[in-house]
Write a protein that holds these residues in place. Structure first.
Motif, PDB file in Angstrom:
ATOM      1  N   GLY A 123      76.777  36.275  62.976  1.00  0.00           N
ATOM      2  CA  GLY A 123      75.673  37.006  63.571  1.00  0.00           C
ATOM      3  C   GLY A 123      76.018  37.785  64.816  1.00  0.00           C
ATOM      4  O   GLY A 123      75.470  38.858  65.055  1.00  0.00           O
ATOM      5  N   GLN A 124      76.933  37.270  65.617  1.00  0.00           N
ATOM      6  CA  GLN A 124      77.244  37.913  66.898  1.00  0.00           C
ATOM      7  C   GLN A 124      78.440  38.857  66.812  1.00  0.00           C
ATOM      8  O   GLN A 124      78.746  39.556  67.760  1.00  0.00           O
ATOM      9  N   ARG A 125      79.144  38.850  65.664  1.00  0.00           N
ATOM     10  CA  ARG A 125      80.327  39.701  65.506  1.00  0.00           C
ATOM     11  C   ARG A 125      80.248  40.394  64.157  1.00  0.00           C
ATOM     12  O   ARG A 125      79.783  39.825  63.182  1.00  0.00           O
ATOM     13  N   THR A 126      80.736  41.636  64.105  1.00  0.00           N
ATOM     14  CA  THR A 126      80.667  42.397  62.878  1.00  0.00           C
ATOM     15  C   THR A 126      82.035  42.524  62.220  1.00  0.00           C
ATOM     16  O   THR A 126      83.063  42.545  62.907  1.00  0.00           O
TER      17      THR A 126
ATOM     18  N   TRP B  44      83.448  49.922  63.670  1.00  0.00           N
ATOM     19  CA  TRP B  44      82.430  50.311  64.644  1.00  0.00           C
ATOM     20  C   TRP B  44      82.132  51.803  64.652  1.00  0.00           C
ATOM     21  O   TRP B  44      80.984  52.221  64.755  1.00  0.00           O
TER      22      TRP B  44
ATOM     23  N   ARG C 225      78.067  51.811  65.050  1.00  0.00           N
ATOM     24  CA  ARG C 225      77.682  51.618  66.450  1.00  0.00           C
ATOM     25  C   ARG C 225      76.257  52.116  66.735  1.00  0.00           C
ATOM     26  O   ARG C 225      75.660  51.751  67.749  1.00  0.00           O
TER      27      ARG C 225
ATOM     28  N   SER D  91      70.850  49.428  64.596  1.00  0.00           N
ATOM     29  CA  SER D  91      70.212  48.343  65.337  1.00  0.00           C
ATOM     30  C   SER D  91      70.818  47.024  64.894  1.00  0.00           C
ATOM     31  O   SER D  91      71.539  46.963  63.877  1.00  0.00           O
ATOM     32  N   LEU D  92      70.532  45.963  65.630  1.00  0.00           N
ATOM     33  CA  LEU D  92      71.077  44.656  65.267  1.00  0.00           C
ATOM     34  C   LEU D  92      70.647  44.257  63.859  1.00  0.00           C
ATOM     35  O   LEU D  92      71.464  43.788  63.048  1.00  0.00           O
TER      36      LEU D  92
ATOM     37  N   ARG E 159      72.524  46.372  61.294  1.00  0.00           N
ATOM     38  CA  ARG E 159      73.929  45.973  61.192  1.00  0.00           C
ATOM     39  C   ARG E 159      74.074  44.647  60.466  1.00  0.00           C
ATOM     40  O   ARG E 159      74.997  44.447  59.676  1.00  0.00           O
ATOM     41  N   MET E 160      73.140  43.717  60.726  1.00  0.00           N
ATOM     42  CA  MET E 160      73.211  42.417  60.064  1.00  0.00           C
ATOM     43  C   MET E 160      73.090  42.585  58.555  1.00  0.00           C
ATOM     44  O   MET E 160      73.846  41.985  57.780  1.00  0.00           O
TER      45      MET E 160
ATOM     46  N   GLY F   1      68.071  37.518  66.486  1.00  0.00           N
ATOM     47  CA  GLY F   1      67.647  38.770  67.084  1.00  0.00           C
ATOM     48  C   GLY F   1      66.889  39.702  66.163  1.00  0.00           C
ATOM     49  O   GLY F   1      66.565  40.819  66.561  1.00  0.00           O
ATOM     50  N   LEU F   2      66.586  39.271  64.931  1.00  0.00           N
ATOM     51  CA  LEU F   2      65.898  40.152  63.997  1.00  0.00           C
ATOM     52  C   LEU F   2      64.386  40.051  64.167  1.00  0.00           C
ATOM     53  O   LEU F   2      63.862  39.017  64.542  1.00  0.00           O
TER      54      LEU F   2
END
Length: 324
Positions: A101-104, A108, A152, A155-156, A159-160, A183-184
């Motif tokens: 969740g915190q890293r993709t 980018w 980049r 939104s979060l 991206r998720m 964060g969704l």
């Protein structure tokens, strides 16, 4: 623990010990061992969706990193699809998908579709299979308007959804999800949960889900495992977890005017501020009958249900009875 046809993930007394150096003075340092995972044993059968939860620092991420081959266990036996992850990490990579969740895992500065094209080549996915999986993920995760957008700029939540699609292009047998709804917004969470339910039902994908959102667990998983200080302290149903931890939901009720504390068993009023009242009730109980009784007897303006925090559930487990 040797039924690898049915058990996709097997851990048998797995340990992970880190050596930490701490400065104790000028030119002096002290070494000590930190046991992140302590004699951990469990099995996950093919097609299961299992919640894997615990407080921060409990050992969840360390476990997932060992399951993917990023870390090597200090002891014990670990297999995923019959493969030792730390010895055959490249071979295993073709059979697993990972979403942090915190890293993709996406590139980018590239448009989303370019990340998918690169994965098509990296995993050597057959063209037909790639197009079929991509089309399915784009439709179900609503990614059509995002494919040409640089990662980049997403939104979060966007991206998720993009990361989940990327993890599934090569048809993995097992999917590791680390905080997939963090964060969704409510709509994005619902879309991700529905997609994961369909994926598991239609393709039998095995899912190991780590999250701090108990609603994720309750809506997706029939089984939940709790880890704390590197040890498995609970393995059973989500409802059973609430019973063992004696956890409580909170019903926030907004009335038309100030009234005496609401009486509605099994809930109890824990706070009153003007026309707003907070009621606690057992998390194992359905909220629907309680809401119906209150709505029939009191002049309501609004109400909402707040889920218990995972840390609170686990702390109650220890404060109360021993875990069975």
């Amino acid at each position: 623990m040797d039924n690898e046809d049915a058990d996709l993930i097997l851990l048998d007394r797995v340990e992970k010990v880190f050596e930490v150096r701490r400065r104790t003075g000028f030119l002096r340092a002290e070494r000590r061992q930190v046991r992140a995972v302590d004699s951990l044993s469990f099995a996950v059968r093919r097609g299961e969706m299992v919640g894997y939860i615990g407080p921060n620092g409990a050992g969840k991420s360390t476990t997932v990193k060992m399951l993917t081959g990023i870390l090597t266990p200090s002891g014990g036996r670990l297999r995923v699809a019959g493969i030792d992850p730390s010895r055959e990490r490249t071979r295993l990579a073709r059979r697993i998908g990972v979403v942090f969740g915190q890293r993709t895992t996406l590139w980018w500065d590239l448009p989303l579709i370019d990340s998918y094209r690169l994965m098509h080549r990296m995993y050597r996915i057959p063209d037909g299979r790639y197009r079929e999986n991509l089309d399915r993920c784009v439709e179900l995760l609503d990614l059509g308007d995002l494919l040409d957008v640089p990662v980049r700029q997403l939104s979060l939540g966007q991206r998720m959804r993009g990361d989940i699609a990327a993890a599934l292009l090569h048809d993995p047998e097992v999917l590791y999800l680390d905080e997939p709804t963090i964060g969704l917004d409510v709509i994005s969470k619902a879309r991700v949960r529905e997609f994961l339910r369909d994926l598991n039902a239609e393709r039998g994908t095995t899912v190991l889900l780590t999250t701090h959102d108990l609603t994720d667990i309750e809506q997706l998983c029939r089984r939940v495992m709790v880890i704390d200080h590197g040890r498995l302290v609970y393995d059973g149903s989500p409802a059973g977890l609430h019973e063992v931890g004696e956890s409580e939901r909170t019903l926030v009720v907004d009335l038309e005017r100030e009234l005496p504390p609401i009486e509605a068993e099994p809930a109890r009023v824990v706070k009153v501020e003007g026309p707003r009242q907070w009621l606690a009730f057992p998390a194992s109980e359905s909220a629907a009958p309680l809401v119906a009784r209150i709505a029939a007897r009191y002049p309501l303006v609004d109400l909402s249900v707040r889920e218990p925090d995972i840390e609170a559930v686990i702390s109650r487990m220890y404060a109360g009875k021993a875990v069975s």
